[in-house]
Write an enzyme that holds these catalytic residues in place. Structure first.
Site, PDB file in Angstrom:
ATOM      1  CE1 TYR A  92      66.493  34.138  30.809  1.00 17.17           C
ATOM      2  CE2 TYR A  92      65.051  35.900  31.551  1.00 17.17           C
ATOM      3  CZ  TYR A  92      65.241  34.735  30.846  1.00 17.17           C
ATOM      4  OH  TYR A  92      64.185  34.162  30.188  1.00 17.17           O
ATOM      5  CE  LYS A 165      65.705  31.247  28.635  1.00 12.81           C
ATOM      6  NZ  LYS A 165      64.351  31.794  28.596  1.00 12.81           N
ATOM      7  CG  ASP A 260      62.365  29.557  23.064  1.00 16.68           C
ATOM      8  OD1 ASP A 260      62.552  30.699  23.489  1.00 16.68           O
ATOM      9  OD2 ASP A 260      63.263  28.678  23.057  1.00 16.68           O
ATOM     10  CB  ALA A 296      57.672  32.703  20.870  1.00 18.75           C
TER      11      ALA A 296
END
Ligand code: NAD
Ligand code: LMR
Ligand code: MN
Length: 546
Positions: A92, A165, A260, A296
């Protein structure tokens, strides 16, 4: 080669490699296709870990792990279970960023993802069906890669973030890796470097936009819901102009969320609640500067706003606690080119004597005296020593979260923030940060990354068969981590450590599933939310096949 041999050894959901028993080798036509000695999963894991350790750098480690993932999911996830803290930054963020930049050059395997092309809208359903290959899909992570982390547009290369993810979902919460589907929507790319690269594997044209783009998104959602009616749809790294629009279009109709916007909002609110536990302050007394008022930044502002309202403030009172700063400086109601998400968080020039000077972060901090400073700007090093010291001069325990990813884009490092504030700052960073030793105290730094939240959130929604995700459930999830952080220790982190990721993802999933059931938002009857979560959980162990 018989179909049986090829299909089982090349099927990462079923393959056991050298762990196929003699009986299985007989039954499955594998006799003579593997070395004689039958290994246990433990032995395979020990051997694979030694191979992993022999790799010279993080990208090589990632390439090795991805080949293991492509061959044998059970072994991959067993290894990840054993080494989650070590593997997270490899599979990740931040190493996934390097693999995205090099995707077309490193390509060896499509990783069981679905590739949807804007140039072939009639085959969207077929593409999803082919990639799923009959699997019972419960979770889809989709990206069009226009805003990959803070690195901009990466076209089809961005599929790696969807894969990454999903790896975290399985490692953290225990979703069966055979029940997930990463999806790339290739809408073209505006990345000139990719367009000029003959090896680039995506569509070699500029991004399509407007009606043509939204039509493809709509066809995708329709096909996805038709083929996988029990699935949760997770949106990742869409561009600033599309992310909120898409979420608003579907959020009241299907089980879906944007990571996000909402995942990040959740982890930041959880981190702020953790910080306020340490400082013993009230959220209603905080002033929030969000630097980088994009997807975000505004997701975070909305989640905090919701919390302030739940704490008893009116909408108008609550909004007065926010100062959104973007390229233009502090955002005013007359600032040109505001996004729909920014507009409700703007200020009035009449509130300030020096409104015209508030064109940069330093001036805003000097004027506003924030107690909380959040960075989602993609601009490295912008939380400077001067700005941080100015903030710390006006608040006892400044809460500072430099969240831009990957590493090279962070607004500040944890070590600098501790030094500049003489150990007072309460910090969370987007990527993992080492402990900081300062004047005899060891400061643990929480990872303010949505990876702490979305696995538990998503798993809880899937286990409860949620119809939709609403603010009530998001709020319950934000408060879930509270009891896990030991805020009494000097240098305590504001969020729980990644070493406890599986433990708190489980707790989060239970709280989310309970919230869904309490609100009667489950599609099918569920008597015990906790049990539904437990029953859904997959563990990396070989099942007998014969
Ligand atoms: N830690 C996490 O969990 C997490 C989650 C989501 C996003 N992020 C990070 O946050 C960053 C932003 O992501 P996003 O999806 O919101 O992207 P975005 O493009 O939607 O938002 C970025 C915003 O920053 C603004 N900006 C650019 N230059 C600026 C400058 N010089 N001064 C002030 N503002 C500036 C842009 O105009 C935009 O509004 C990325 O680096 C991403 O990796 C972190
Ligand atoms: O991918 C991450 O590390 C977090 C977040 O979703 C981001 O876009 O930066
Ligand atoms: Mn993201």
């Amino acid at each position: 080669m018989t179909t049986t041999t090829a299909s089982i050894l090349n099927n990462p959901f079923l393959n056991k490699g050298t762990a196929f028993t003699q009986a299985e080798r007989q039954a499955l036509g594998l006799v003579g296709t593997l070395p004689s000695h039958v290994q246990t999963l433990d032995e395979q894991a020990t051997q694979a870990y030694a191979q992993f350790q022999s790799k010279p750098n993080n990208l090589e480690k990632r390439i090795f792990l991805m080949s293991l993932f492509n061959e044998n999911r059970t072994l991959f996830f067993r290894l990840m279970d054993d080494h989650v803290v070590e593997f997270m930054p490899i599979v990740y963020d931040p190493t996934v960023a390097d693999s995205i930049e090099e995707y077309s050059h490193l390509f060896t395997d499509p990783q069981n993802a679905a590739f949807i092309s804007v140039d072939d809208p009639d085959n969207i359903e077929a593409s999803l069906k082919n990639a799923a290959d009959g699997r019972d899909i419960r979770l889809v992570v989709v990206t069009d890669a226009e805003g990959i982390l803070g690195m901009g547009d990466w076209g089809v290369n961005g599929v790696d973030i969807a894969v990454g993810k999903l790896m975290v979902y399985t490692a953290a919460a225990g979703i069966d890796p055979a029940q997930v589907l990463p999806v790339s929507i290739d809408a073209g790319t505006n990345n000139e470097k990719l367009l000029a690269d003959p090896l680039y594997l995506g569509n070699h044209h500029k991004r399509v936009s407007g009606d043509q783009y939204y039509d493809v998104i709509d066809r995708f959602v329709t096909a996805e819901q038709k083929l996988f009616p029990e699935s949760l749809l997770h949106w990742e790294d869409f561009g600033r102009s599309n992310a909120q629009v898409i979420l608003d279009k579907y959020k009241d109709k299907i089980a879906t969320f944007n990571d996000d916007i909402q995942g990040t909002g959740m982890v930041v609110l959880a981190g702020i609640l953790g910080a306020l536990n340490i400082s013993k302050e009230d959220i209603k007394d905080q002033k929030f500067v969000t630097f980088g008022a994009g997807t975000a930044g505004m997701g975070i502002a909305n989640q905090i706003l919701d919390e302030l309202k739940r704490a008893g403030l009116s909408e108008d009172e609550a909004r007065k606690h926010f100062y959104a700063v973007d390229k233009q400086g502090l955002l005013f109601n007359d600032t040109p080119d505001l996004t729909a998400a920014q507009k409700p968080f703007t200020r009035d020039r009449a509130e300030f004597d020096n409104a015209d000077d508030l064109t940069n972060l330093a001036a805003v901090v000097k004027t506003v005296h924030p107690t909380v400073l959040i960075g989602t700007s993609t601009q490295p090093g912008t939380f400077t020593e001067d700005i941080v010291k100015d903030m710390a001069a006006h608040t006892e325990r400044p809460i500072i979260f430099p969240l831009s990813n990957p590493t090279k884009l962070a607004e500040a490092t944890a070590a600098d923030l501790i030094k500049w504030t003489d150990g007072k700052a309460l910090i969370a960073t987007g990527i993992p940060a080492s402990d900081v030793d300062y004047k005899g105290t060891t400061y643990h730094i929480g990872q303010g990354n949505n990876a702490l939240m979305y696995p538990g959130l998503g798993f809880g929604l899937i286990a409860a068969k949620a119809k939709v995700l609403n603010g009530e459930t998001l709020s319950a999830a934000c408060h879930a981590l509270g009891g896990i952080v030991d805020t009494t220790q000097p240098g305590a982190a504001v969020l729980p450590p990644v070493s406890q990721l599986t433990e708190f993802s489980q707790k989060l999933a239970e709280i989310v599933a309970q919230s869904v059931v309490d609100q009667k938002l489950n599609k099918e009857p569920i008597t015990d939310a906790k049990q539904a979560v437990a029953e859904m959980k997959w563990v990396p162990a070989y099942q007998n096949i014969d």
